[in-house]
Design an enzyme around this catalytic site. Structure first.
Site, PDB file in Angstrom:
ATOM      1  N   HIS A 108     -40.557 -35.319 -15.765  1.00  0.00           N
ATOM      2  CA  HIS A 108     -41.552 -34.889 -16.443  1.00  0.00           C
ATOM      3  C   HIS A 108     -41.058 -33.881 -17.476  1.00  0.00           C
ATOM      4  O   HIS A 108     -41.881 -33.164 -17.916  1.00  0.00           O
ATOM      5  CB  HIS A 108     -42.595 -34.165 -15.222  1.00  0.00           C
ATOM      6  CG  HIS A 108     -43.097 -34.808 -14.550  1.00  0.00           C
ATOM      7  ND1 HIS A 108     -43.711 -34.411 -13.060  1.00  0.00           N
ATOM      8  CD2 HIS A 108     -43.677 -36.024 -14.642  1.00  0.00           C
ATOM      9  CE1 HIS A 108     -44.398 -35.353 -12.515  1.00  0.00           C
ATOM     10  NE2 HIS A 108     -44.344 -36.382 -13.394  1.00  0.00           N
ATOM     11  N   GLY A 179     -39.659 -30.990  -1.260  1.00  0.00           N
ATOM     12  CA  GLY A 179     -40.639 -30.239  -1.750  1.00  0.00           C
ATOM     13  C   GLY A 179     -41.611 -30.691  -2.804  1.00  0.00           C
ATOM     14  O   GLY A 179     -41.636 -30.325  -3.904  1.00  0.00           O
ATOM     15  N   ASN A 202     -40.443 -30.827   3.555  1.00  0.00           N
ATOM     16  CA  ASN A 202     -41.760 -30.077   3.087  1.00  0.00           C
ATOM     17  C   ASN A 202     -41.868 -28.702   3.704  1.00  0.00           C
ATOM     18  O   ASN A 202     -41.372 -28.623   5.057  1.00  0.00           O
ATOM     19  CB  ASN A 202     -42.905 -30.734   2.785  1.00  0.00           C
ATOM     20  CG  ASN A 202     -42.914 -31.864   1.463  1.00  0.00           C
ATOM     21  OD1 ASN A 202     -42.350 -31.151   0.534  1.00  0.00           O
ATOM     22  ND2 ASN A 202     -43.657 -32.856   1.371  1.00  0.00           N
TER      23      ASN A 202
END
Ligand code: ZN
EC number: 2.3.1.286
Length: 240
Positions: A108, A179, A202
């Protein structure tokens, strides 16, 4: 069949303990602007100054935080296994790099880089402020965008990520997910058909991830799970 590899895929959860907040978990607002309007491929030019102000603040904030143990251990794993380990992250921070991890695939984008809209040059800005009249170092154009994948924008690094995922068809490969809720990049669907060993970490269960497909599941902070994950990787790798 491709050779075995370790693919470590991470999201905001790994950087949360360093104090890097995502705007998605709050009200999604920044100075009364919707984040979706600021980081939007179709509207960012209309909001040019706000966009740069927003990312100037993000870079300043980034300069004040430190990598945590999870980034450091991932860097250690990458440095040990080198090309046999591929680190893919949805995070735009530079925590992995500052922990000593090289060749991270930032799907990203990266906060510390800018992209020239005229010539396509991607250049380092570090933690510095962008000024509205800053010029591209290559072509001197002033039409500059943060090197970030905006909502509705292209994500060319997804190709590198999918190439990395192909190695996971090997049953001796190892996928590590840390995560991420798995709703932006659908990691669950990407791993479902893979024969590799799978490790999930997580903070808590995610409605977007079926944890029964994982060999190891850690619902806890990344910093408390990471050494167990490191041991799992060693064991799986040496058995494979
Ligand atoms: Zn340029």
């Amino acid at each position: 069949m491709k050779n075995k590899k370790i693919v470590i895929f991470s999201g905001a959860g790994i950087s949360a303990e360093s104090g890097i907040k995502t705007f998605r978990d709050a009200d999604g607002l920044w100075e009364n602007h919707k984040i979706e309007d600021i980081c939007n491929q179709y509207t960012w030019e209309k909001n040019y100054e706000q966009v740069h102000k927003f990312y100037n603040q993000r870079r300043t904030q980034l300069s004040m935080v430190e990598p945590n143990l999870a980034h450091e251990i991932v860097a250690e794993i990458k440095n040990k296994y080198k090309d046999d380990c591929i680190v893919v992250t949805q995070n735009v921070d530079d925590m992995f790099e500052r922990a000593g991890c090289k060749n991270v695939i930032h799907v990203h984008g990266e906060l510390t880089k800018m992209e020239c809209m005229a010539c396509g040059e991607v250049y380092d800005i570090g933690y510095k402020e962008f000024y509205m009249d800053d010029k591209c170092p290559k072509c001197e154009n002033t039409h500059i965008k943060p090197y970030i994948v905006f909502f509705g924008g292209q994500a060319p690094k997804y190709m590198d990520m999918y190439n990395a995922f192909e190695y996971l068809q090997n049953e001796d490969s190892i996928a590590v997910v840390i995560g991420t809720l798995g709703n932006v990049i659908q990691i669950n669907a990407n791993l479902e058909l893979m024969d590799c060993k799978k490790i999930l970490n997580n903070l808590e269960e995610s409605p977007y991830i079926d944890d029964t497909q994982f060999d190891k599941v850690y619902y806890e902070n990344a910093t408390s799970a990471i050494q167990k994950i490191q041991t799992d990787i060693e064991e799986f790798w040496n058995k494979g």
